[in-house]
Design a protein around this motif. Structure first.
Motif, mmCIF file in Angstrom:
data_model
loop_
_atom_site.group_PDB
_atom_site.id
_atom_site.type_symbol
_atom_site.label_atom_id
_atom_site.label_comp_id
_atom_site.label_asym_id
_atom_site.label_seq_id
_atom_site.Cartn_x
_atom_site.Cartn_y
_atom_site.Cartn_z
ATOM 1 N N LEU A 128 0.848 -1.197 0.000
ATOM 2 C CA LEU A 128 0.000 0.000 0.000
ATOM 3 C C LEU A 128 0.879 1.241 0.000
ATOM 4 O O LEU A 128 0.518 2.278 -0.524
ATOM 5 N N SER A 146 -8.718 -0.957 9.637
ATOM 6 C CA SER A 146 -9.048 0.164 8.746
ATOM 7 C C SER A 146 -9.548 -0.280 7.370
ATOM 8 O O SER A 146 -9.816 0.555 6.521
ATOM 9 N N THR A 147 -9.652 -1.597 7.124
ATOM 10 C CA THR A 147 -10.186 -2.020 5.826
ATOM 11 C C THR A 147 -11.672 -2.335 5.989
ATOM 12 O O THR A 147 -12.046 -3.420 6.418
ATOM 13 N N ALA A 148 -12.494 -1.369 5.609
ATOM 14 C CA ALA A 148 -13.936 -1.499 5.814
ATOM 15 C C ALA A 148 -14.633 -2.089 4.587
ATOM 16 O O ALA A 148 -13.993 -2.390 3.581
ATOM 17 N N LEU A 149 -15.958 -2.238 4.711
ATOM 18 C CA LEU A 149 -16.764 -2.800 3.623
ATOM 19 C C LEU A 149 -17.570 -1.692 2.956
ATOM 20 O O LEU A 149 -17.849 -0.674 3.569
ATOM 21 N N TYR A 150 -17.981 -1.933 1.720
ATOM 22 C CA TYR A 150 -18.865 -0.982 1.041
ATOM 23 C C TYR A 150 -20.281 -1.178 1.578
ATOM 24 O O TYR A 150 -20.906 -2.206 1.320
ATOM 25 N N ARG A 168 -23.156 -0.041 0.840
ATOM 26 C CA ARG A 168 -24.306 -0.133 -0.057
ATOM 27 C C ARG A 168 -24.279 -1.393 -0.911
ATOM 28 O O ARG A 168 -25.160 -1.611 -1.727
ATOM 29 N N TYR A 219 -16.919 -8.605 -5.916
ATOM 30 C CA TYR A 219 -16.175 -7.471 -6.487
ATOM 31 C C TYR A 219 -14.673 -7.717 -6.369
ATOM 32 O O TYR A 219 -13.924 -7.552 -7.331
ATOM 33 N N PHE A 220 -14.252 -8.163 -5.204
ATOM 34 C CA PHE A 220 -12.825 -8.410 -5.022
ATOM 35 C C PHE A 220 -12.366 -9.632 -5.815
ATOM 36 O O PHE A 220 -11.230 -9.678 -6.280
ATOM 37 N N LEU A 242 -11.740 -8.269 -9.182
ATOM 38 C CA LEU A 242 -10.498 -7.492 -9.199
ATOM 39 C C LEU A 242 -9.279 -8.420 -9.172
ATOM 40 O O LEU A 242 -8.190 -8.039 -9.580
ATOM 41 N N ASP A 298 -17.839 11.560 -3.026
ATOM 42 C CA ASP A 298 -18.224 10.269 -2.449
ATOM 43 C C ASP A 298 -17.211 9.184 -2.794
ATOM 44 O O ASP A 298 -16.897 8.327 -1.978
ATOM 45 N N GLU A 306 -14.851 7.537 0.452
ATOM 46 C CA GLU A 306 -14.258 6.198 0.633
ATOM 47 C C GLU A 306 -13.209 6.204 1.735
ATOM 48 O O GLU A 306 -13.107 5.262 2.514
ATOM 49 N N ARG A 345 -15.014 6.318 5.066
ATOM 50 C CA ARG A 345 -15.670 5.058 5.426
ATOM 51 C C ARG A 345 -14.684 3.906 5.555
ATOM 52 O O ARG A 345 -15.061 2.807 5.931
ATOM 53 N N GLY A 346 -13.412 4.158 5.186
ATOM 54 C CA GLY A 346 -12.383 3.137 5.357
ATOM 55 C C GLY A 346 -12.338 2.098 4.266
ATOM 56 O O GLY A 346 -11.695 1.053 4.418
ATOM 57 N N THR A 347 -13.006 2.371 3.138
ATOM 58 C CA THR A 347 -12.993 1.369 2.070
ATOM 59 C C THR A 347 -11.866 1.613 1.077
ATOM 60 O O THR A 347 -11.550 0.742 0.276
ATOM 61 N N GLU A 358 -8.667 1.843 1.634
ATOM 62 C CA GLU A 358 -7.554 0.935 1.901
ATOM 63 C C GLU A 358 -7.901 -0.480 1.431
ATOM 64 O O GLU A 358 -7.051 -1.185 0.901
ATOM 65 N N LEU A 416 -9.842 -1.257 -1.025
ATOM 66 C CA LEU A 416 -9.751 -1.275 -2.486
ATOM 67 C C LEU A 416 -8.301 -1.313 -2.951
ATOM 68 O O LEU A 416 -7.951 -2.022 -3.897
#
Lengths: 258, 410
Positions: free
Chosen positions: A55, A87-91, A93, A102-103, A106, B208, B213, B216-218, B220, B222
């Motif tokens: 990262l 810190s790695t959250a989910l979408y 919606r 999705y992943f 990718l 947004d 992102e 909301r923490g997404t 990282e 991604l």
């Protein structure tokens, strides 16, 4: 397998100038073993793991993760790594299934492979009940399970966990710990960072103590106990970082470090 | 570049955005309903106010005129004037909008008129106040008539023809077809609207998809996928472009429909009055805009939409939170509106220099295209320069995504 060689990361800050977040860190994590990176807040754990997950780029030094160099070939490294952090959250919606798929996409998986893998993971993690519900309505436990499934969709050889139990309730934290053990038992290379001493004691095969950006001690729990003539992990940790005064000073100066 | 990854990111962002009520409102509801409603509502209110102001009698104060009863009586007799009792604080009354103006008739006005001596009638009014302005023109009209009447009488008294003071007439004749006139008027507003809608349509999703992102923490999550940053940026960028263009097209369509509906309503009422006036030209022609002009405008807007999307993404990415991004992006609206408004002003023309100013050039060239004038060299210059700016902005945006101090700004 992870081999870190003289990993160094400096940040530039307008107010504080050059900040050496990680300094000359080298270690090796073997497949089928859990490497625990133990350190106080701001010691450099997250920075180290972010470098391993590509990262961020090291200022100097490098690492080989799953056979690929993090500096030369970051995309290939990411293709073989599962990275899970607080810190790695989910979408919110997307539904759990959409999120995981999705992943998968990718990771260049085809639809059939993604569907099969989701079925397998949902069985493993007991997710069928909420697989088609939107993530923003999930409980912490459901979110963690979805996150785990997201990191496992491509069946990575290396798992990187950055304080994954941070802020979780006991039940969810235990589930995570159980899951990390499973990864090890399946022969994956696992690196796990935490500042919780008990987790390290219970979980890790090899422990690396990181302090002020440097790896100050490394070994199995018995080895560390012998070297510091202490049985309690917390005592070992305090001795390894140079005593309570050093720890307090480091915490004060490193406040706010990534 | 990996188009499969770009498409994957784009489709996910599209799905995600379409499930977001806020995006739907900014992308679909506002352009289709609120904008025309606002414009026509405001227009209708303005027209109503004007009509009321016109139909109301002009309240005025007459100063002096004791020795000129004829003029005063004529003023009083006019139904469009309401003469208020004379007061010394007339200036204050005008300022307080209690009366529209004061008419000062000099001493011995009528006597001097008989003697043929020059006279000055003074009108006290409130500059830039609408009702006062209307009153002034009405009273001026009254005195103009009086003057003409006096001239005619004097000429007749000396046995001279009326043509002596009016040796010739000046007549205007319009050669522009009525629909072109409409095109010109609307052509001035459409580019402005397009620019604004294009920007506001891109604004919300741009925030947004970046700062949102991060918050909301997404982001990282991604970034740990094996997708190159450039593909992530392009996927997001196409989503922002889609939102921007959708907002613009929807607002144009709804505006167009309102103009057609409103125009035909106007046309119907004008036809009635035309019948009454026997043979008067229909005033309510639906403003006609060349379809080729509309297509041309779309083509010219595309690079600007790219420019907006890229700049907005880059700026919003820098922010840590949604709120912070909004505070960076909101001032940009002023930066966009300024050149857009400048393009609507009459004196600003399309030249080689203005053709290089982004947004202003679009505003100017669209005005021309919509009224059917095609300056191909300028069109090429504008398209080329804007594409270049857009390319630079997009490259800058990709660069920002590759900067870890921006992505992980603490």
């Amino acid at each position: 397998m992870i081999t870190a060689r003289n990993l160094t990361k400096h940040f530039h800050d307008k107010k504080r100038g050059l900040i050496p977040a990680v300094e000359d860190v080298s270690f090796t994590c073997q497949p089928g073993r859990i490497y625990g990176l133990l350190g106080a807040n701001g010691a450099g754990k997250t920075t180290t793991l972010r470098m391993l997950a590509t990262l961020i780029q090291p200022t100097s030094g490098t690492a080989t993760v799953a056979g690929h160099d993090v500096v030369a070939d970051p995309v290939k490294v990411r293709a073989h790594v599962g990275f899970l952090a607080a810190s790695t959250a989910l979408y919110g919606r997307l539904t759990a299934r959409e999120m995981i798929a999705y992943f998968g996409q990718l990771h260049d998986m085809d639809d059939a492979a993604i569907a099969a893998r989701i079925r397998f993971l949902a069985d493993e993690l007991d997710m069928h009940e909420f697989l088609d519900r939107r993530c923003d309505k999930f409980s912490t436990g459901m979110k963690q399970k979805t996150s785990i499934a997201r990191t496992l969709i491509h069946d990575p050889a290396v798992m990187i966990f950055d304080e994954p139990t941070l802020g979780l309730d006991v039940m969810t934290a235990r589930a995570i710990v159980r899951f990390v053990r499973q990864c090890r038992d399946r022969g994956r290379t696992v690196i796990y960072s935490t500042h919780v001493m008990s987790e390290v004691e219970k979980l890790c095969d090899v422990i690396g103590i990181i302090h002020a950006g440097r790896l100050v001690a490394e070994g199995t729990l018995p080895q560390l106990q012998e070297r510091y003539a202490e049985t309690d992990m917390e005592e070992i940790f305090v001795k390894a970082v140079g005593g309570e005064a050093a720890l307090a000073a480091a915490l004060e100066t490193k406040e706010g470090r990534v | 570049m990996n188009w499969r990854h770009i498409l994957t990111v784009f489709l996910k962002e599209l799905k995600d955005s379409l499930r977001d009520r806020r995006t739907l409102i900014s992308m679909i509801v506002i352009p289709t309903l609120v904008m025309p409603g606002l414009m026509f509502g405001a227009g209708a209110i303005m027209a109503k106010v004007m009509k009321k102001a016109r139909s109301e009698a002009t309240s005025l104060v007459i100063l002096g005129g004791a020795d000129s009863p004829g003029v005063v009586a004529a003023l009083r007799a006019e139904p469009q004037f309401r003469v208020v009792e004379s007061r010394t604080d007339f200036r204050e009354l005008i300022s307080n909008k209690q009366i529209r103006l004061a008419v000062e008739i000099p001493a011995g006005f009528e006597a001097a008129l008989q003697a043929g001596e020059p006279q000055t009638v003074t009108l006290y009014h409130y500059e830039s106040e609408m009702k006062s302005g209307l009153g002034v023109s009405a009273v001026e009209g009254f005195f103009r008539n009086l003057r003409e009447k006096t001239v005619t009488e004097r000429l007749a008294g000396r046995g001279l023809p009326a043509s002596l003071v009016k040796p010739f007439e000046v007549r205007r004749e319009n050669v522009a077809p009525p629909e072109k006139v409409g095109g010109n008027i609307i052509g001035g507003v459409i580019p402005y609207l397009i620019i604004i809608m294009c920007f506001t349509g891109a604004m919300y999703p741009a925030i947004d998809l970046t700062a949102g992102e991060k918050e909301r923490g997404t982001m990282e999550t991604l970034l740990c996928s094996p997708v190159r940053r450039v593909n992530i940026v392009l996927g997001k960028f196409f989503m922002v472009m889609t939102a921007s263009v959708t907002t613009m097209v929807l607002s144009l369509v709804s505006m167009g429909l309102s103009v057609v509906v409103g125009g035909s309503m106007l046309g119907a009422s004008a036809a009635k009055s035309a019948q009454a006036a026997a043979g008067g030209k229909a005033a309510g022609v639906i403003p006609f805009i060349d379809p080729a002009g509309i297509l041309g405008v779309f083509a010219m807007v595309l690079p600007v939409a790219v420019l907006f999307a890229a700049v907005l993404l880059a700026v919003a990415l820098f922010a840590k939170s949604y709120k912070e991004a909004q505070s960076y992006v909101s001032p940009l609206i002023i930066v966009i509106i300024m050149p857009a408004v400048l393009g609507m002003l009459p004196g600003i023309e399309l030249t080689a220099k203005t053709a290089l100013v982004p947004i202003l050039n679009l505003s100017l060239v669209c005005k021309e295209m919509l009224s059917g004038v095609w300056h191909w060299q300028y069109i090429a210059l504008i398209f080329g320069s804007t594409t270049l700016y857009a390319g630079v902005a997009l490259a800058f945006c990709v660069r920002m995504f590759n900067r870890e101090d921006v992505i992980f700004r603490a």
